[in-house]
Write a protein that holds these residues in place. Structure first.
Motif, PDB file in Angstrom:
ATOM      1  N   GLY A 160      56.260  -5.941 -28.319  1.00  0.00           N
ATOM      2  CA  GLY A 160      55.150  -6.836 -28.034  1.00  0.00           C
ATOM      3  C   GLY A 160      53.968  -6.801 -28.975  1.00  0.00           C
ATOM      4  N   CYS A 161      53.865  -5.790 -29.832  1.00  0.00           N
ATOM      5  CA  CYS A 161      52.682  -5.765 -30.693  1.00  0.00           C
ATOM      6  C   CYS A 161      52.755  -6.936 -31.676  1.00  0.00           C
ATOM      7  CB  CYS A 161      52.506  -4.403 -31.368  1.00  0.00           C
ATOM      8  SG  CYS A 161      53.015  -4.247 -33.072  1.00  0.00           S
ATOM      9  N   PRO A 162      51.616  -7.564 -31.971  1.00  0.00           N
ATOM     10  CA  PRO A 162      51.637  -8.758 -32.815  1.00  0.00           C
ATOM     11  C   PRO A 162      52.274  -8.568 -34.187  1.00  0.00           C
ATOM     12  CG  PRO A 162      49.543  -8.603 -31.665  1.00  0.00           C
ATOM     13  CD  PRO A 162      50.282  -7.328 -31.372  1.00  0.00           C
ATOM     14  N   ILE A 163      52.133  -7.398 -34.801  1.00  0.00           N
ATOM     15  CA  ILE A 163      52.744  -7.196 -36.121  1.00  0.00           C
ATOM     16  C   ILE A 163      54.255  -7.068 -35.991  1.00  0.00           C
ATOM     17  CG2 ILE A 163      52.806  -5.760 -38.210  1.00  0.00           C
ATOM     18  CD1 ILE A 163      50.198  -7.416 -37.856  1.00  0.00           C
ATOM     19  N   SER A 164      54.754  -6.440 -34.902  1.00  0.00           N
ATOM     20  CA  SER A 164      56.203  -6.420 -34.666  1.00  0.00           C
ATOM     21  C   SER A 164      56.732  -7.843 -34.554  1.00  0.00           C
ATOM     22  CB  SER A 164      56.544  -5.664 -33.375  1.00  0.00           C
ATOM     23  OG  SER A 164      56.380  -4.280 -33.514  1.00  0.00           O
TER      24      SER A 164
END
Length: 141
Positions: A123-127
């Motif tokens: 869920g992290c934006p960079i992922s």
């Protein structure tokens, strides 16, 4: 909408030239990078290590947010993101994967922390930004 900027200036040919990287905040300003720092393991920065740092920071913050939502207060979250660049990919060098290695210290159930760690990985934006396989090792304690 939140917008942040990074910029780069490149001068010269790929192998003989060089460039600088800067950020809007000024934390990085005129940091040098070259073909050798990217492809030949020479000392200096490169886009992949900057992406790795951004990924590790984003992931750690997102995991802290998820843990806070479960009333878990992390003592620390230490994360490294290793970005793999395959220079022999057809069509040009390609980032093929990112591997997160994170160590979490928190007074909480290990299974719950691992569950939240997996959610943060996805869920992290960079992922979400990376078009690559993302793997992870989690150490709790």
């Amino acid at each position: 909408m939140i917008e942040k900027q990074g910029s780069a200036i490149w001068k010269g040919t790929l192998k003989e030239g060089g460039g600088t990287i800067s950020t809007e905040s000024g934390v990085f300003s005129g940091v040098n990078y070259t073909f050798a720092t990217r492809f030949e393991d020479k000392k200096g920065t490169n886009p992949e290590e900057l992406i790795g740092a951004a990924h590790a920071a984003c992931y750690s913050m997102f995991l802290a947010a998820l843990m806070g939502g479960e009333d878990i207060r992390p003592e620390s979250i230490e994360t490294t993101s290793t970005i793999s660049l395959d220079p022999s990919t057809e069509g040009g060098p390609t980032v093929t994967k990112a591997h997160l290695a994170t160590q979490v210290k928190a007074g909480a159930d290990e299974a719950k922390i691992r569950e939240l760690a997996e959610k943060a990985k996805a869920g992290c934006p960079i992922s979400k930004l990376l078009n690559a396989e993302i793997t992870m090792d989690v150490t709790v304690g």
